[in-house]
Design a protein around this motif. Structure first.
Motif, PDB file in Angstrom:
ATOM      1  N   THR A   1       0.863  -1.057   0.336  1.00 43.32           N
ATOM      2  CA  THR A   1       0.330  -0.062   0.143  1.00 43.32           C
ATOM      3  C   THR A   1       1.082   1.311  -0.312  1.00 43.32           C
ATOM      4  OG1 THR A   1      -2.273  -0.946   1.007  1.00 43.32           O
ATOM      5  CG2 THR A   1      -1.336   1.126   1.251  1.00 43.32           C
ATOM      6  N   LEU A   2       1.927   1.462   0.241  1.00 50.11           N
ATOM      7  CA  LEU A   2       2.926   2.602   0.601  1.00 50.11           C
ATOM      8  C   LEU A   2       3.978   2.962   0.252  1.00 50.11           C
ATOM      9  CD1 LEU A   2       3.115   3.356   5.236  1.00 50.11           C
ATOM     10  CD2 LEU A   2       0.956   3.660   3.076  1.00 50.11           C
ATOM     11  N   ARG A   3       4.204   1.687  -0.683  1.00 51.88           N
ATOM     12  CA  ARG A   3       5.262   1.701  -0.803  1.00 51.88           C
ATOM     13  C   ARG A   3       5.940   2.952  -1.953  1.00 51.88           C
ATOM     14  NH1 ARG A   3       6.522  -3.615  -4.675  1.00 51.88           N
ATOM     15  NH2 ARG A   3       4.193  -4.147  -5.061  1.00 51.88           N
ATOM     16  N   GLN A   4       4.729   3.238  -2.664  1.00 51.12           N
ATOM     17  CA  GLN A   4       4.425   4.198  -4.082  1.00 51.12           C
ATOM     18  C   GLN A   4       4.308   5.899  -3.316  1.00 51.12           C
ATOM     19  OE1 GLN A   4       5.233   3.157  -7.233  1.00 51.12           O
ATOM     20  NE2 GLN A   4       5.194   1.072  -6.390  1.00 51.12           N
ATOM     21  N   SER A   5       4.196   5.629  -2.301  1.00 50.05           N
ATOM     22  CA  SER A   5       4.191   7.039  -1.551  1.00 50.05           C
ATOM     23  C   SER A   5       5.458   7.081  -0.458  1.00 50.05           C
ATOM     24  CB  SER A   5       3.004   7.238  -0.945  1.00 50.05           C
ATOM     25  OG  SER A   5       2.038   6.337  -0.594  1.00 50.05           O
ATOM     26  N   SER A   6       6.134   6.787  -0.879  1.00 48.01           N
ATOM     27  CA  SER A   6       6.872   6.744   0.393  1.00 48.01           C
ATOM     28  C   SER A   6       8.453   6.648   0.366  1.00 48.01           C
ATOM     29  CB  SER A   6       6.847   4.994   1.478  1.00 48.01           C
ATOM     30  OG  SER A   6       5.827   4.995   2.036  1.00 48.01           O
ATOM     31  N   LYS A   7       9.823   6.700   1.168  1.00 51.13           N
ATOM     32  CA  LYS A   7      10.863   6.849   0.329  1.00 51.13           C
ATOM     33  C   LYS A   7      11.218   5.532   1.403  1.00 51.13           C
ATOM     34  CE  LYS A   7      11.780  11.559   0.915  1.00 51.13           C
ATOM     35  NZ  LYS A   7      12.033  12.768   1.554  1.00 51.13           N
ATOM     36  N   VAL A   8      11.788   4.594   0.528  1.00 53.06           N
ATOM     37  CA  VAL A   8      12.025   3.451   1.307  1.00 53.06           C
ATOM     38  C   VAL A   8      13.740   3.504   1.666  1.00 53.06           C
ATOM     39  CG1 VAL A   8      12.105   1.246   0.598  1.00 53.06           C
ATOM     40  CG2 VAL A   8       9.999   2.666   0.226  1.00 53.06           C
ATOM     41  N   ALA A   9      13.970   2.752   2.715  1.00 57.56           N
ATOM     42  CA  ALA A   9      15.508   2.672   3.358  1.00 57.56           C
ATOM     43  C   ALA A   9      15.138   1.391   3.788  1.00 57.56           C
ATOM     44  CB  ALA A   9      15.985   3.897   4.080  1.00 57.56           C
ATOM     45  N   VAL A  10      17.030   0.455   4.397  1.00 53.14           N
ATOM     46  CA  VAL A  10      17.036   0.172   4.474  1.00 53.14           C
ATOM     47  C   VAL A  10      17.796   0.654   5.810  1.00 53.14           C
ATOM     48  CG1 VAL A  10      18.654  -2.845   5.240  1.00 53.14           C
ATOM     49  CG2 VAL A  10      17.468  -2.045   2.975  1.00 53.14           C
ATOM     50  N   ASP A  11      17.844   0.208   7.244  1.00 53.09           N
ATOM     51  CA  ASP A  11      18.521   0.981   8.385  1.00 53.09           C
ATOM     52  C   ASP A  11      18.682   0.076   9.176  1.00 53.09           C
ATOM     53  OD1 ASP A  11      18.699   2.871   9.980  1.00 53.09           O
ATOM     54  OD2 ASP A  11      17.103   3.285  10.930  1.00 53.09           O
TER      55      ASP A  11
ATOM     56  N   LEU B   1      10.284   2.878   5.404  1.00 55.44           N
ATOM     57  CA  LEU B   1       8.883   3.156   5.018  1.00 55.44           C
ATOM     58  C   LEU B   1       8.311   4.797   5.833  1.00 55.44           C
ATOM     59  CD1 LEU B   1       7.932  -0.037   4.798  1.00 55.44           C
ATOM     60  CD2 LEU B   1       6.521   1.050   2.755  1.00 55.44           C
ATOM     61  N   THR B   2       9.339   6.071   4.782  1.00 52.08           N
ATOM     62  CA  THR B   2       8.793   7.069   5.648  1.00 52.08           C
ATOM     63  C   THR B   2       8.074   7.830   4.524  1.00 52.08           C
ATOM     64  OG1 THR B   2      11.184   7.536   6.128  1.00 52.08           O
ATOM     65  CG2 THR B   2       9.877   9.179   6.335  1.00 52.08           C
ATOM     66  N   PRO B   3       6.799   8.536   5.005  1.00 51.44           N
ATOM     67  CA  PRO B   3       6.594   9.012   3.670  1.00 51.44           C
ATOM     68  C   PRO B   3       6.345  10.383   3.583  1.00 51.44           C
ATOM     69  CG  PRO B   3       5.199   9.654   6.297  1.00 51.44           C
ATOM     70  CD  PRO B   3       6.821   8.970   6.575  1.00 51.44           C
ATOM     71  N   LYS B   4       6.121   9.924   2.183  1.00 48.72           N
ATOM     72  CA  LYS B   4       6.688  11.524   1.219  1.00 48.72           C
ATOM     73  C   LYS B   4       6.234  13.064   1.371  1.00 48.72           C
ATOM     74  CE  LYS B   4       8.163   9.028  -3.023  1.00 48.72           C
ATOM     75  NZ  LYS B   4       7.207   8.822  -4.363  1.00 48.72           N
ATOM     76  N   SER B   5       7.004  14.344   1.421  1.00 48.58           N
ATOM     77  CA  SER B   5       6.212  15.022   2.217  1.00 48.58           C
ATOM     78  C   SER B   5       4.729  15.735   1.362  1.00 48.58           C
ATOM     79  CB  SER B   5       7.072  16.450   2.000  1.00 48.58           C
ATOM     80  OG  SER B   5       7.077  16.433   0.175  1.00 48.58           O
ATOM     81  N   THR B   6       4.617  15.048   0.337  1.00 49.96           N
ATOM     82  CA  THR B   6       3.073  15.863   0.180  1.00 49.96           C
ATOM     83  C   THR B   6       2.214  14.627   0.724  1.00 49.96           C
ATOM     84  OG1 THR B   6       3.078  13.759  -1.651  1.00 49.96           O
ATOM     85  CG2 THR B   6       3.749  16.274  -2.133  1.00 49.96           C
ATOM     86  N   GLU B   7       1.892  13.755   1.275  1.00 47.04           N
ATOM     87  CA  GLU B   7       1.610  12.859   2.523  1.00 47.04           C
ATOM     88  C   GLU B   7       0.347  13.531   3.504  1.00 47.04           C
ATOM     89  OE1 GLU B   7       0.346   9.985   1.106  1.00 47.04           O
ATOM     90  OE2 GLU B   7       1.166  10.779  -0.810  1.00 47.04           O
ATOM     91  N   ARG B   8      -0.504  14.096   3.851  1.00 50.37           N
ATOM     92  CA  ARG B   8      -1.467  13.937   4.844  1.00 50.37           C
ATOM     93  C   ARG B   8      -1.475  12.956   5.910  1.00 50.37           C
ATOM     94  NH1 ARG B   8      -6.105  16.959   3.099  1.00 50.37           N
ATOM     95  NH2 ARG B   8      -6.734  15.322   1.883  1.00 50.37           N
TER      96      ARG B   8
ATOM     97  N   TRP C   1      -0.255   6.948   2.832  1.00 49.93           N
ATOM     98  CA  TRP C   1      -0.316   7.552   3.684  1.00 49.93           C
ATOM     99  C   TRP C   1      -1.652   7.739   4.126  1.00 49.93           C
ATOM    100  CZ3 TRP C   1       3.852   6.046   7.162  1.00 49.93           C
ATOM    101  CH2 TRP C   1       4.779   5.367   6.836  1.00 49.93           C
ATOM    102  N   ASP C   2      -2.477   8.920   3.183  1.00 49.30           N
ATOM    103  CA  ASP C   2      -2.981   9.514   3.990  1.00 49.30           C
ATOM    104  C   ASP C   2      -4.726   8.379   2.981  1.00 49.30           C
ATOM    105  OD1 ASP C   2      -3.094  10.058   1.416  1.00 49.30           O
ATOM    106  OD2 ASP C   2      -2.423  12.633   1.902  1.00 49.30           O
ATOM    107  N   SER C   3      -4.808   8.214   3.827  1.00 43.42           N
ATOM    108  CA  SER C   3      -5.874   6.648   2.266  1.00 43.42           C
ATOM    109  C   SER C   3      -7.075   6.614   3.969  1.00 43.42           C
ATOM    110  CB  SER C   3      -5.543   5.398   1.866  1.00 43.42           C
ATOM    111  OG  SER C   3      -4.546   4.621   2.428  1.00 43.42           O
ATOM    112  N   VAL C   4      -7.990   6.652   3.493  1.00 43.26           N
ATOM    113  CA  VAL C   4      -9.271   6.612   4.577  1.00 43.26           C
ATOM    114  C   VAL C   4     -10.195   5.832   3.942  1.00 43.26           C
ATOM    115  CG1 VAL C   4     -11.178   7.312   5.560  1.00 43.26           C
ATOM    116  CG2 VAL C   4      -9.008   9.245   5.041  1.00 43.26           C
TER     117      VAL C   4
END
Length: 359
Positions: free
Chosen positions: A159-169, A184-191, A276-279
């Motif tokens: 659900t989230l990978r297309q609207s996220s910054k993805v990293a291995v930490d 997975l970190t939300p992009k700045s446009t996500e509410r 991220w901001d899906s309802v």
């Protein structure tokens, strides 16, 4: 590859629109495993194609959402009411599943035998049957039960990978197994009120072992769920068969699409927005909204309905969509309208009211 230290502990969530479960802390002094470096895209691809093996495990759930206990959900949704809880999970590697969810003085067992989903409440000695949806991958035998972290994490990633910054930490150890920490970190446009979702991915089988949700404005996780014990091995076929106990009341559960005399067919729950901001917008059955009588042993008890609970605990709001009540937590919000519509998501309340205006 060593895990970077982050403020607070990792946490995970999924709920009635808000998410949740938890994983145990590592023993003091435990060292993170040293694993070969891997690109985030390659790790995500391996998770999405991995086939969960036959296994049995104990999932520990830590919930710091701050939600009050929700009436009528005590047995099967202990993860929603806060604190620490555990559940047992079994899978046969072929799509059959079993969950055992203990609670105070009772236990809820959910079994997916491949064709039928059975939900048994020991305290009330009631059994609910659901038709198994073979057309879609299910994260749990039924939506009313908490999800196991493996399938839930795959759904979150998808659900989230297309609207996220993805990293291995870095890396971690979960239930004695080496794992990569996928973030997975939300992009700045996500509410969204979420800051990140961390998923510990097993290095050997590439199955998610733990999911953690961290929120904005807090160093402590809101929710976390993961295996504290895990055995990967064939399971007894009897675990995935169910016969209603003697004297149990058996009833047919409602499917997502059902009929009533007033409005014909109720539509399936729908999702407004994406990422991220899906309802999630749905309608609550009248039975769940109203106070009802239940039997525990030889005694009848009154259980408050969802509407009465929300009226007491929520904030009253209104708009072009109607009027209702909003309840907010660290990981999201839920809006119940006076006519029984429900919107939930990991978002501020304003996003829910906007979703209600969509047809």
């Amino acid at each position: 590859m060593k895990r970077k230290r982050v403020a607070g502990t990792a946490a995970v969530g999924a709920a009635a629109g808000v998410l949740g479960l938890t994983v145990p802390a590592l023993p003091a002094g435990a060292a993170d495993p040293n694993l070969p470096a891997i690109a985030p895209e390659k790790l995500v691809a391996s998770v999405m194609t991995a086939q969960p093996p036959a296994m049995a495990g104990t999932v520990k759930v830590d919930n710091n959402l701050g939600l009050p206990a929700i009436p009528g959900l005590e047995g099967s949704s202990t993860a929603l009411s806060g604190g620490t809880s555990t559940m047992r999970v079994w899978t046969d590697g072929q799509g059959k599943q079993r969950l055992s969810i203990p609670s105070t003085g009772e236990e809820t067992t959910v079994i997916n035998d491949g064709t039928t989903v059975w939900k048994w409440n020991s305290a009330e000695n009631t059994v609910t049957k659901y038709r198994h949806d073979t057309g879609a991958e299910s994260d749990t035998p039924h939506r009313s039960a908490p999800a196991n972290p493996t399938a839930t994490a795959k759904r979150i990633i998808d659900t989230l990978r297309q609207s996220s910054k993805v990293a291995v930490d870095g890396t971690a150890s979960v239930a004695g197994r080496d794992a990569y920490e996928l973030v997975l970190t939300p992009k700045s446009t996500e509410r969204t009120v979420l800051r990140e979702v961390r998923i510990a991915v097993g290095a050997e089988k590439r199955i998610p072992l733990r999911i953690t949700v961290n929120t904005n404005g807090s160093d402590d996780p809101a929710l976390q769920a993961g295996f504290s014990k895990l055995e990967v091995a064939p399971q007894d076929a009897e675990l995935f068969r169910f016969t209603p106990p003697a004297g149990a009341q058996v009833r047919q559960g409602e499917q997502h699409e059902r009929r009533d005399a007033d409005s014909g067919t109720h539509p399936k729950p729908r999702v407004v927005g994406d990422g991220w901001d899906s309802v999630l917008v749905t309608r609550v059955p009248q039975q769940a909204l109203q106070q009802r009588e239940t039997r525990q042993g030889s005694e009848e008890q009154q259980r408050p309905g969802l509407r009465g609970f929300v009226e007491r605990a929520g904030k009253q709001v209104s708009g072009p969509w109607g009027n209702g009540w909003i309840i907010s937590s660290k990981a999201g919000s839920g809006l119940l309208t006076s006519d029984g519509r429900l919107a939930v998501g990991a978002v501020p309340g304003q996003v829910l009211t906007e979703a209600m205006r969509h047809p």
